[in-house]
Motif scaffolding. Structure first.
Motif, mmCIF file in Angstrom:
data_model
loop_
_atom_site.group_PDB
_atom_site.id
_atom_site.type_symbol
_atom_site.label_atom_id
_atom_site.label_comp_id
_atom_site.label_asym_id
_atom_site.label_seq_id
_atom_site.Cartn_x
_atom_site.Cartn_y
_atom_site.Cartn_z
ATOM 1 N N GLY A 251 65.607 23.156 35.880
ATOM 2 C CA GLY A 251 66.141 24.365 35.288
ATOM 3 C C GLY A 251 66.303 25.436 36.335
ATOM 4 O O GLY A 251 66.295 25.165 37.549
ATOM 5 N N ALA A 252 66.421 26.677 35.896
ATOM 6 C CA ALA A 252 66.680 27.779 36.818
ATOM 7 C C ALA A 252 65.566 27.964 37.837
ATOM 8 O O ALA A 252 65.800 28.462 38.948
ATOM 9 N N GLN A 253 64.346 27.547 37.499
ATOM 10 C CA GLN A 253 63.236 27.714 38.438
ATOM 11 C C GLN A 253 63.341 26.793 39.658
ATOM 12 O O GLN A 253 62.571 26.932 40.611
ATOM 13 N N SER A 254 64.302 25.881 39.640
ATOM 14 C CA SER A 254 64.517 25.039 40.816
ATOM 15 C C SER A 254 65.273 25.783 41.926
ATOM 16 O O SER A 254 65.284 25.337 43.075
ATOM 17 N N VAL A 255 65.900 26.911 41.582
ATOM 18 C CA VAL A 255 66.782 27.604 42.528
ATOM 19 C C VAL A 255 66.101 27.933 43.859
ATOM 20 O O VAL A 255 66.643 27.628 44.930
ATOM 21 N N PRO A 256 64.907 28.520 43.861
ATOM 22 C CA PRO A 256 64.285 28.849 45.151
ATOM 23 C C PRO A 256 63.791 27.613 45.904
ATOM 24 O O PRO A 256 63.421 27.722 47.080
ATOM 25 N N MET A 257 63.735 26.455 45.228
ATOM 26 C CA MET A 257 63.226 25.206 45.797
ATOM 27 C C MET A 257 61.805 25.398 46.328
ATOM 28 O O MET A 257 61.428 24.893 47.377
ATOM 29 N N TYR A 258 61.013 26.143 45.545
ATOM 30 C CA TYR A 258 59.675 26.505 45.994
ATOM 31 C C TYR A 258 58.611 26.210 44.947
ATOM 32 O O TYR A 258 57.558 26.825 44.928
ATOM 33 N N GLY A 259 58.912 25.286 44.036
ATOM 34 C CA GLY A 259 57.875 24.749 43.179
ATOM 35 C C GLY A 259 57.806 25.306 41.774
ATOM 36 O O GLY A 259 58.597 26.149 41.349
ATOM 37 N N ASP A 260 56.809 24.793 41.061
ATOM 38 C CA ASP A 260 56.610 25.042 39.638
ATOM 39 C C ASP A 260 56.097 26.461 39.387
ATOM 40 O O ASP A 260 55.515 27.098 40.269
ATOM 41 N N TRP A 261 56.365 26.939 38.180
ATOM 42 C CA TRP A 261 55.867 28.227 37.687
ATOM 43 C C TRP A 261 56.400 29.403 38.512
ATOM 44 O O TRP A 261 55.796 30.469 38.554
ATOM 45 N N TYR A 262 57.559 29.228 39.113
ATOM 46 C CA TYR A 262 58.103 30.285 39.971
ATOM 47 C C TYR A 262 58.351 31.564 39.181
ATOM 48 O O TYR A 262 58.089 32.672 39.676
ATOM 49 N N ALA A 263 58.844 31.453 37.955
ATOM 50 C CA ALA A 263 59.187 32.638 37.165
ATOM 51 C C ALA A 263 57.969 33.484 36.838
ATOM 52 O O ALA A 263 58.095 34.675 36.534
ATOM 53 N N ARG A 264 56.789 32.895 36.910
ATOM 54 C CA ARG A 264 55.552 33.648 36.712
ATOM 55 C C ARG A 264 54.973 34.112 38.046
ATOM 56 O O ARG A 264 54.656 35.286 38.239
ATOM 57 N N ASN A 265 54.864 33.160 38.983
ATOM 58 C CA ASN A 265 54.129 33.450 40.222
ATOM 59 C C ASN A 265 54.852 34.413 41.151
ATOM 60 O O ASN A 265 54.226 35.040 42.007
ATOM 61 N N MET A 266 56.172 34.545 40.992
ATOM 62 C CA MET A 266 56.901 35.499 41.831
ATOM 63 C C MET A 266 56.499 36.946 41.531
ATOM 64 O O MET A 266 56.808 37.854 42.311
ATOM 65 N N TYR A 267 55.789 37.140 40.419
ATOM 66 C CA TYR A 267 55.311 38.475 40.050
ATOM 67 C C TYR A 267 53.816 38.654 40.347
ATOM 68 O O TYR A 267 53.199 39.603 39.842
ATOM 69 N N ILE A 268 53.246 37.757 41.150
ATOM 70 C CA ILE A 268 51.838 37.891 41.540
ATOM 71 C C ILE A 268 51.783 38.337 42.995
ATOM 72 O O ILE A 268 52.041 37.545 43.914
ATOM 73 N N GLU A 269 51.483 39.579 43.228
ATOM 74 C CA GLU A 269 51.443 40.121 44.582
ATOM 75 C C GLU A 269 50.519 39.273 45.457
ATOM 76 O O GLU A 269 49.372 38.995 45.089
ATOM 77 N N GLY A 270 51.018 38.851 46.615
ATOM 78 C CA GLY A 270 50.233 38.046 47.542
ATOM 79 C C GLY A 270 50.357 36.556 47.356
ATOM 80 O O GLY A 270 49.956 35.782 48.233
ATOM 81 N N HIS A 271 50.898 36.113 46.233
ATOM 82 C CA HIS A 271 51.107 34.680 46.000
ATOM 83 C C HIS A 271 52.181 34.169 46.958
ATOM 84 O O HIS A 271 53.099 34.910 47.338
ATOM 85 N N ASP A 272 52.089 32.900 47.370
ATOM 86 C CA ASP A 272 53.088 32.392 48.316
ATOM 87 C C ASP A 272 54.492 32.408 47.723
ATOM 88 O O ASP A 272 55.471 32.608 48.452
ATOM 89 N N GLN A 273 54.615 32.233 46.394
ATOM 90 C CA GLN A 273 55.939 32.318 45.776
ATOM 91 C C GLN A 273 56.422 33.777 45.709
ATOM 92 O O GLN A 273 57.625 34.034 45.803
ATOM 93 N N TYR A 274 55.512 34.711 45.558
ATOM 94 C CA TYR A 274 55.869 36.139 45.657
ATOM 95 C C TYR A 274 56.408 36.448 47.049
ATOM 96 O O TYR A 274 57.458 37.102 47.201
ATOM 97 N N ARG A 275 55.699 35.991 48.087
ATOM 98 C CA ARG A 275 56.143 36.267 49.453
ATOM 99 C C ARG A 275 57.494 35.617 49.742
ATOM 100 O O ARG A 275 58.356 36.225 50.377
ATOM 101 N N HIS A 276 57.660 34.384 49.262
ATOM 102 C CA HIS A 276 58.944 33.716 49.444
ATOM 103 C C HIS A 276 60.054 34.532 48.787
ATOM 104 O O HIS A 276 61.117 34.744 49.386
#
Length: 491
Positions: A38-63
């Motif tokens: 689905g759309a969370q595949s776009v960054p090619m950076y793994g599962d739960w991206y739509a949640r973890n991108m909003y966690i300051e300091g998380h590797d998906q946030y930094r990406h």
């Protein structure tokens, strides 16, 4: 289309739904392929991206910060807009999956991100109106059914209301300290959800697993409406919920049971009054899972289970992840053999890149599986458990989400049977070229032994011990299988 429940065989109660009988197609199928895409595949950076991108300091946030911009300016809504699926070829992919041994195919209808992969009349944040501008689910269904595969769908929507709470936050430090993330913008509330009741800045990024499902009654009714829409539009013969039966004991299970009965009654209406659909959920209590087929994520059963069950896993991360280390084809095959010997099925995810294609490593796994299935599939499909699942001292780890490859020995076997044929999967090829099986009874008199892909082999039997001499060349590089024929193989 909607389902007429006026003469429905199933009511939305545990007593009624426990009349469920697992359809033979599922018991025979053994292997399904899953597109957790689905759309969370776009960054090619793994599962739960739509949640973890909003966690300051998380590797998906930094990406996200460094690749796209800060989530106060560029949020998940903008990731959705970037999903194009421009090279999606469901026909070609389905051919690969069929060759690799899949007998059913499962698509993802909606993940926790609250974006739908189908043409929804309820929710405008869907793949027809936005992103790819394609009905991903319809395309999958048409390709699967054209090849004779049963079609299923997974829904992760039940947990979306509480799962997506972090988009209501803001950074605590750095150049954007205190600047609200875009989930606070009321213009995008339909995607990001009015779920402030679940936002607790003191928890940081920790998910409250005890409240996987919200207690919000409006959400319960919305979820049921979505489930009915999915069932009416696509008639899945398998529906998987990512969690226990929604919405659990605190909600009396009423909403979840309504969805299950709706699924089964819709199937019965298409199949002469007999339900052919399967509902998967993850509560491991028999009084709950008896309404369908229990699913175990990234783990399995220690031994034969009387009722059919299913493991779901992936060759890597759930959504495409450039950091992945994949399982080998041999590891996947060993999992399949072990699971089938215990009366289970394997539902295997193959991660897709955002454009819809597979990388070369995933394609290699599938083509390797296809070569193995061509030789050893006879011992998999349509089989049932033997008296024992196997022999030998090695075993898979039954511990949470642990899926380590097992160091099997040539003395380790897993068994299946069909009628008077016993299939003995020798988990490692013996250096001395001998197969020694100890699990027979003295009255189990073998009349022939055949190495799948290698023809008949000489054997001797003394009481319950059978010794076969293997050829120098093994038919397959992975697990090999002997078919042992009996005049009568007792229960």
């Amino acid at each position: 289309m909607s389902t007429d429940n006026s003469a429905a065989p199933f009511a939305a109660t545990f007593d009624s739904l426990r009349q469920f009988e697992c359809p033979e197609w599922f018991r025979d199928a053994k292997l399904g392929i899953w597109s957790h895409w689905g759309a969370q595949s776009v960054p090619m950076y793994g599962d739960w991206y739509a949640r973890n991108m909003y966690i300051e300091g998380h590797d998906q946030y930094r990406h996200h910060l460094r690749m796209y911009g800060h989530p106060s300016k560029v949020g998940y809504k903008d990731i959705v807009a970037r999903w194009r699926a421009e090279n999606f070829d469901p026909e070609g992919l389905m051919d690969l999956y069929v060759a690799a041994g899949a007998k059913y195919f499962v698509g993802q209808a909606t993940h926790h991100d609250n974006f739908f992969n189908y043409d929804s009349r309820i929710h405008r944040w869907n793949s027809v109106r936005m992103g790819p501008k394609k009905d991903i689910t319809r395309l999958w269904k048409d390709a699967a059914e054209a090849r004779g595969l049963k079609f299923g769908l997974t829904e992760h929507h039940g947990a979306a209301f509480s799962w997506s709470n972090l988009n209501k936050g803001a950074d605590k430090s750095g150049p954007y300290a205190g600047v609200p993330y875009d989930g606070n913008d009321p213009a995008y509330e339909e995607l990001y959800l009015p779920n402030r009741e679940h936002y607790d800045p003191e928890r940081g990024g920790k998910l409250d697993l005890a409240n996987w499902y919200t207690g919000n009654k409006r959400w319960h009714q919305h979820w049921l409406e979505v489930m009915k829409e999915i069932i009416d539009l696509y008639q899945p013969e398998l529906l998987y919920s990512d969690g226990p039966v929604p919405f659990g004991e605190n909600a009396g299970y009423d909403i979840g049971l309504q969805a299950i009965s709706y699924l089964y009654n819709a199937s019965a209406a298409r199949n002469g009054g007999v339900n052919q659909a399967v509902y998967n959920q993850k509560d491991r209590r028999p009084e709950i899972y008896s309404v369908g087929v229990m699913d175990i994520e990234r783990s399995q059963e220690p031994d034969i289970k009387p009722e059919p069950w299913q493991t779901d896993t992936s060759v890597g991360d759930w959504f495409y992840n450039v950091r992945d280390v994949y399982k080998t084809a041999g590891h996947v095959i060993e999992l399949l053999v072990d699971i089938v010997s215990k009366n289970g099925n394997l539902l295997l995810n193959i991660p897709q890149r955002p454009d819809g294609t597979l990388d070369d490593e995933c394609t290699h796994i599938l083509t390797s599986m296809a070569r193995w299935i061509d030789v050893c599939g006879e011992g998999i499909y349509g089989t049932r458990p033997f008296r024992v699942s196997g022999e030998g001292v090695s075993a898979v780890h039954i511990e949470g989400f642990r899926e380590d490859a097992v160091k099997w020995a040539s003395t380790d076997f897993r068994f299946t049977r069909r009628g008077n044929t016993l299939y003995a999967f020798q988990m490692r090829w013996p250096e001395d070229g001998r197969t020694v099986i100890h699990s027979l009874r003295p009255d189990d008199r073998a009349r022939s032994v055949r190495l799948l892909g290698g023809g008949e082999v000489p054997f001797e039997q003394a009481g319950g011990v059978l010794v076969a001499q293997l050829p120098e060349l093994r038919p397959v590089d992975e697990v090999n299988c002997l078919a042992i024929e009996f005049d009568h193989l007792g229960a």
